[in-house]
Design an enzyme around this catalytic site. Structure first.
Site, PDB file in Angstrom:
ATOM      1  NE  ARG A   1      -2.005  -1.508   3.632  1.00 47.73           N
ATOM      2  CZ  ARG A   1      -1.976  -0.917   4.818  1.00 47.73           C
ATOM      3  NH1 ARG A   1      -2.669   0.185   5.027  1.00 47.73           N
ATOM      4  NH2 ARG A   1      -1.247  -1.405   5.791  1.00 47.73           N
ATOM      5  CG  ASN A   2       3.430   2.408   2.181  1.00 48.02           C
ATOM      6  OD1 ASN A   2       3.015   3.548   2.325  1.00 48.02           O
ATOM      7  ND2 ASN A   2       3.329   1.488   3.115  1.00 48.02           N
TER       8      ASN A   2
END
Length: 379
Positions: free
Chosen positions: A190-191
């Site tokens: 998610r990064n």
């Protein structure tokens, strides 16, 4: 070999065009239920086989079995309840209903069962806490009184601004086969990537044919990287630092539960359905706050020898000044004073202030991509 779908068969619950047209022409005849975005995304994941072997929302026996044993009632591993909650239903068991998202009919559902449930039990067993400060617990407590179980047929997709980056399990399986990959390791993120992520990915890639980066797109909290920033950052990393035909990128829409170890099992099952044979399980995987131990998820995989996908446990990477590069605790003999840990929070702070991170933290090309966005973070 690309892994078999979970349960042995890749589910497809998308209505045929003629069926879809007939249902939509008769939509006024069906009881109507409005659902929120997360449930609409769960519907898509059921329909396209991301949640194989599920063909719909869980009935009460399956729901209880998942809570108690992390298995479906037929003993197939399954750790996260996929359920539809409703207020006082305007329909009965045996009915067919239409599920709507933002006034668009998303799916037809055949109602097998309407049942009540204990929210505290749900929270305690899935999240190991009843603390409302936990986002997953808070979500459960906000759910409606009844759960509805039964099979679904997808009628319409939720609008997807990243359609060109979205591949379904049936498509990734073809892609892996075309590339000649027999063993594939999946990485959920998610990064944007920093050097720690790259180290872990390449360590895993050493042992398999291909790397499948599968960013989770969807609801984000303030301060998170925007979806388009994550995608562009990975495309740049692939261009400059990965051998051609060694890695591929496809997104998946999914609402995080933050259920720690249980959700790590669920994430592995999802990637098994995409065709991955291996799955990287990170430090504090799918965790939040201090509810789970940093490597607690690793231990839970021992309880699932029949999961059908191999977990890869690679310890957190850091830069060691004595070693002169990225290492982890298993291979670095030096004291903590020589270690520089890569903090995502620190990186975001540096980027926000216009400070270029050192190259042992983030590739300069990735930093330039982030900088190219006027507002790279969710506000």
């Amino acid at each position: 070999m690309v892994s078999k779908p979970h349960g042995g068969r890749l589910v497809r619950r998308v209505a045929a065009e003629k069926t879809r047209e007939r249902i939509l022409s008769e939509q006024h005849e069906f009881p109507k239920v409005q659902i929120r975005h997360g449930l609409a995304i769960d519907l898509e994941n059921i329909a396209h086989g991301v949640y194989s072997p599920l063909t719909g929302f869980l009935r009460s026996d399956e729901f209880q079995s998942v809570l108690d044993h992390m298995r479906l009632s037929n003993d197939i591993p399954w750790s996260i309840p996929i359920v539809l909650d409703v207020d006082e239903p305007n329909f009965e068991e045996g009915d067919a209903i239409l599920l709507y998202y933002e006034n668009t009919p998303i799916a037809r559902m055949h109602v097998d069962e309407i049942y009540t449930y204990d929210k505290k039990e749900f929270a305690q067993k899935v999240f190991k806490t009843t603390d409302e400060a936990h986002p997953g617990v808070a979500k459960v407590y906000s759910m409606a009184k009844y759960l509805v179980g039964g099979e679904i047929e997808l009628l319409n997709e939720v609008p997807n601004p990243f359609e060109k980056y979205t591949l379904r399990p049936v498509e990734t399986r073809v892609l892996f086969k075309e590339r000649g990959w027999k063993t594939i390791v999946a990485f959920q993120t998610r990064n944007v990537p920093h050097l720690g992520h790259e180290y872990v990915q390449k360590a895993a890639l050493t042992f398999v044919d291909g790397l499948f980066i599968n960013p989770v797109l969807g609801k984000k909290k303030k301060g998170d990287y925007k979806d388009e920033v994550i995608i562009k950052a990975y495309e740049t990393l692939f261009e400059h630092y990965y051998p051609k035909n060694a890695a591929t990128l496809a997104t998946v829409r999914y609402e995080m539960r933050y259920a720690g170890p249980r959700e790590a099992i669920h994430h592995a099952i999802m990637r098994k359905n995409f065709g991955a044979t291996h799955f990287i399980v990170g430090r504090d995987h799918a965790g939040v706050g201090d509810y789970y131990g940093p490597y607690e998820a690793w231990d839970l995989f021992d309880e699932f020898p029949d999961l059908g996908i191999t977990p890869m446990f690679i310890r957190e990477a850091f830069h060691c000044r004595r070693c002169g590069g990225m290492v982890n605790a298993k291979i670095c003999p030096h004291d903590e004073e020589f270690h520089i840990r890569i903090s995502g929070t620190k990186l975001r702070r540096m980027i926000t202030s216009g400070e270029k991170p050192p190259e042992y933290m983030m590739r300069p090309e990735v930093y330039e991509v982030i900088r190219s966005f006027e507002k790279p973070f969710v506000e």
